[in-house]
Motif scaffolding. Structure first.
Motif, PDB file in Angstrom:
ATOM      1  N   LYS A  44       3.857   3.082  -1.555  1.00 30.35           N
ATOM      2  CA  LYS A  44       4.142   2.700  -0.344  1.00 30.35           C
ATOM      3  C   LYS A  44       3.533   4.058   0.682  1.00 30.35           C
ATOM      4  CE  LYS A  44       6.969  -0.825   1.311  1.00 30.35           C
ATOM      5  NZ  LYS A  44       8.554  -1.185   1.150  1.00 30.35           N
ATOM      6  N   ASP A  45       4.303   5.030   0.315  1.00 32.04           N
ATOM      7  CA  ASP A  45       4.115   6.210   1.228  1.00 32.04           C
ATOM      8  C   ASP A  45       2.703   6.600   1.309  1.00 32.04           C
ATOM      9  OD1 ASP A  45       6.673   6.150   1.869  1.00 32.04           O
ATOM     10  OD2 ASP A  45       7.219   7.875   0.588  1.00 32.04           O
ATOM     11  N   ALA A  48       0.907   4.493   3.406  1.00 34.30           N
ATOM     12  CA  ALA A  48       0.852   4.723   4.721  1.00 34.30           C
ATOM     13  C   ALA A  48       0.179   5.846   5.430  1.00 34.30           C
ATOM     14  CB  ALA A  48       2.470   4.776   5.031  1.00 34.30           C
ATOM     15  N   SER A  52      -2.619   6.175   8.214  1.00 34.76           N
ATOM     16  CA  SER A  52      -2.569   7.147   9.300  1.00 34.76           C
ATOM     17  C   SER A  52      -3.661   8.147   9.398  1.00 34.76           C
ATOM     18  CB  SER A  52      -1.239   7.985   9.165  1.00 34.76           C
ATOM     19  OG  SER A  52      -1.059   8.541   8.111  1.00 34.76           O
ATOM     20  N   LYS A 115       4.632   2.455  13.576  1.00 35.43           N
ATOM     21  CA  LYS A 115       3.647   2.420  12.655  1.00 35.43           C
ATOM     22  C   LYS A 115       3.088   1.141  12.602  1.00 35.43           C
ATOM     23  CE  LYS A 115       4.505   4.327   8.822  1.00 35.43           C
ATOM     24  NZ  LYS A 115       5.364   4.734   7.500  1.00 35.43           N
ATOM     25  N   THR A 116       3.662  -0.025  12.987  1.00 40.75           N
ATOM     26  CA  THR A 116       3.181  -1.415  12.962  1.00 40.75           C
ATOM     27  C   THR A 116       2.302  -1.550  14.476  1.00 40.75           C
ATOM     28  OG1 THR A 116       5.107  -2.164  13.629  1.00 40.75           O
ATOM     29  CG2 THR A 116       4.466  -2.407  11.463  1.00 40.75           C
ATOM     30  N   ASN A 179      -1.129   8.121  14.922  1.00 37.42           N
ATOM     31  CA  ASN A 179      -1.580   6.875  15.197  1.00 37.42           C
ATOM     32  C   ASN A 179      -2.243   6.548  16.489  1.00 37.42           C
ATOM     33  OD1 ASN A 179       0.480   6.549  16.993  1.00 37.42           O
ATOM     34  ND2 ASN A 179       1.982   5.983  15.314  1.00 37.42           N
TER      35      ASN A 179
END
Lengths: 264, 269
Positions: A44-45, A48, A52, A115-116, A179
């Motif tokens: 998951k990390d 992500a 980014s 993030k989203t 981001n």
């Protein structure tokens, strides 16, 4: 029964032997589930991080700031011309559909969704990238000129009262670098403005404008910073063009305040 | 005097074949009744078979005890392997033949034909799987004379071999199979056995859970159960004398059952 002790020992061994497979199975299951959780977590990390880095690679919004620092002491007359150029180009853009302006109320809560939000906002802006890029090329240069004002704020040395605020800003800047979310840069601009660092406030307002030129607050902070940086005329010019284009009530009020000298 | 209770409880499960120790269980009683009925019929041979420890010897012993008052019956619980010895013992018991010299099959057949009796004597042969095929064949011929009736008890595996032989198949008129006890039967068996010896406290110690444990270990086999419970009470007796804190007097602990199973070899530890 002669050797009861030996029998007890044999019974104990038997019980251990009996329960051993169950114990091994349970331990194995626990280890397996922990490993699985760990693997999923790291995956998951890494996803992500990949996401980014992609954003950062495609857009390099903070570059202008770096350049700004390197190339200092540029001609101040360019500022007016460049800003005029921006406004002209903006007015020429036909498909400015969103009349409603994005109003941000910075809080730490919204950071959880950064993030989203960033991904969404980035995607929503995608169709306009061509226009934005056209407009912001000059703004990059424009920023170079703004560095000239670094010498001006020296008169207004600002003491940052709380470390926490600085940390917050640094954290948000960090997130923004990751981001490229305009809400973050606007937040930073507002924060710097509140702290009295108008040069930085101006820069971040400009950066916000580069990413999304429809955000009313970025124009307001931009104009306010200009006034604080003793560029009242430029502020009035910029703001009045924005008011003509967007018919923003808040911008109009500010424009009037600047003109009347209410806002200094 | 709890110790004596454990001691007497232990003695209840000494593995002996004694008709007095016969425990009446519903299914077993039905089978026993059918065996008794079969004996009354003009059958030449009755086969009683089952796995070791299912109560065949006890059945024969009980049958002997019940019928010996009213009819001529001879029980041979240990097999007489030697053929000549077998004939001599048979001649002695049936016809009062007291000669010490050896007898052969022809001679016993001759004696058998000469003897006239009102009722057919019943001969019970336990552990018949140990008799040689030749001797079994002679026994079959003796039963053919209709002057002797045989009840033979043997292990199931041997029975299968015997039944496969055609000549036996035609002559065995009745075959009765004995099986291990069910869990419910095992509980009744244990409790009845203890209560018969006035060991009521010990009988109450057996809950469904402990009987279930015993059943798992012995598979309902009477002999294995006797062996196991003898050992269980032996351990109880030991703890009672040495360290009472290690035992619960209200119910049989699984630990002691398992220890007894290890001791008797039912658990390979």
């Amino acid at each position: 029964m002669h050797n009861i002790h030996d029998l007890e020992q044999r019974w104990l061994k038997y019980k251990i032997k009996f329960y051993l497979p169950y114990i091994i199975t349970i331990i194995f299951t626990i280890i397996l589930s922990i490993a699985l959780v760990f693997i999923l977590d790291t995956k998951k990390d890494s996803d992500a991080i990949l996401a980014s880095t992609e954003i950062v690679q495609t857009q390099t919004p903070l570059k202008p700031i770096v350049k700004k620092k390197i190339v200092q002491e540029k001609v101040p007359e360019h500022i007016e011309n460049k800003v005029e150029k921006i406004i002209k180009k903006q007015t020429s853009v036909e498909n400015i559909a969103q009349e409603k302006q994005l109003v941000l109320t910075p809080s730490l809560d919204f950071m959880k969704k950064l993030k989203t939000d960033s991904v969404n906002s980035y995607q929503s802006q995608k169709p306009r990238t061509n226009e934005v890029q056209k407009v912001y090329e000059p703004i990059v240069n424009e920023q170079k000129t703004t560095t000239k004002f670094e010498s001006i704020p020296k008169k207004q040395k600002i003491n940052i009262s709380t470390k926490e605020t600085q940390n917050d800003i640094q954290h948000v800047i960090k997130r923004f670098k990751k981001n490229n979310n305009p809400t973050l840069s606007l937040f930073v601009a507002k924060k710097y403005y509140k702290l009295g660092d108008y040069r930085k406030a101006y820069n971040y307002a400009l950066i916000t404008n580069e990413i999304n030129n429809e955000i009313e607050q970025s124009w307001i902070i931009f104009a306010k910073s200009l006034v604080k940086l003793k560029k009242k005329n430029l502020a009035i010019k910029t703001l009045s063009k924005y008011v003509n284009h967007s018919h923003s009530g808040n911008a109009k009020v500010l424009l009037d305040d600047i003109k009347s000298g209410k806002f200094k | 005097m709890k110790s004596s209770i454990y001691s007497s409880s232990k003695d209840v499960f000494i593995d002996t074949v004694n008709a007095k120790d016969y425990i009446q269980l519903d299914r077993v009683s039905t089978i026993y009744q059918s065996l008794k009925n079969s004996v009354k019929k003009p059958l030449k041979m009755i086969l009683l078979y089952g796995k070791p420890g299912t109560g065949k010897s006890m059945f024969l012993s009980k049958l002997y005890q019940d019928l010996s008052k009213n009819q001529e019956i001879h029980a041979y619980m240990s097999p007489i392997i030697d053929e000549s010895e077998f004939y001599r013992v048979l001649a002695h018991d049936l016809y009062g033949f007291n000669d010490d010299k050896e007898l052969n099959f022809t001679q016993i057949m001759k004696i058998n034909k000469q003897k006239e009796s009102k009722e057919t004597p019943l001969i019970l042969l336990d552990e018949a799987q140990l008799y040689s095929d030749a001797l079994m064949e002679k026994i079959r011929l003796l039963s053919d004379t209709r002057k002797l009736k045989f009840v033979i008890a043997l292990h199931k595996t041997q029975t299968e071999d015997l039944i496969a032989k055609e000549h036996f198949q035609t002559r065995i008129w009745e075959s009765i199979e004995l099986k291990n006890a069910s869990m419910a039967e095992l509980k009744i068996y244990i409790q009845k056995k203890l209560m018969k010896a006035n060991c009521f406290d010990s009988a109450n110690m057996f809950s469904n859970n402990s009987v279930k444990r015993i059943y798992k270990l012995t598979n309902g086999n009477y002999r294995d159960t006797n062996k196991l419970l003898y050992s269980v009470f032996e351990i109880y007796e030991h703890y009672y004398n040495k360290d009472m804190s290690k035992i619960n007097m209200d119910k049989v602990s699984n630990k002691i059952i398992e220890m007894a199973a290890i001791h008797t070899g039912l658990i390979d530890a």
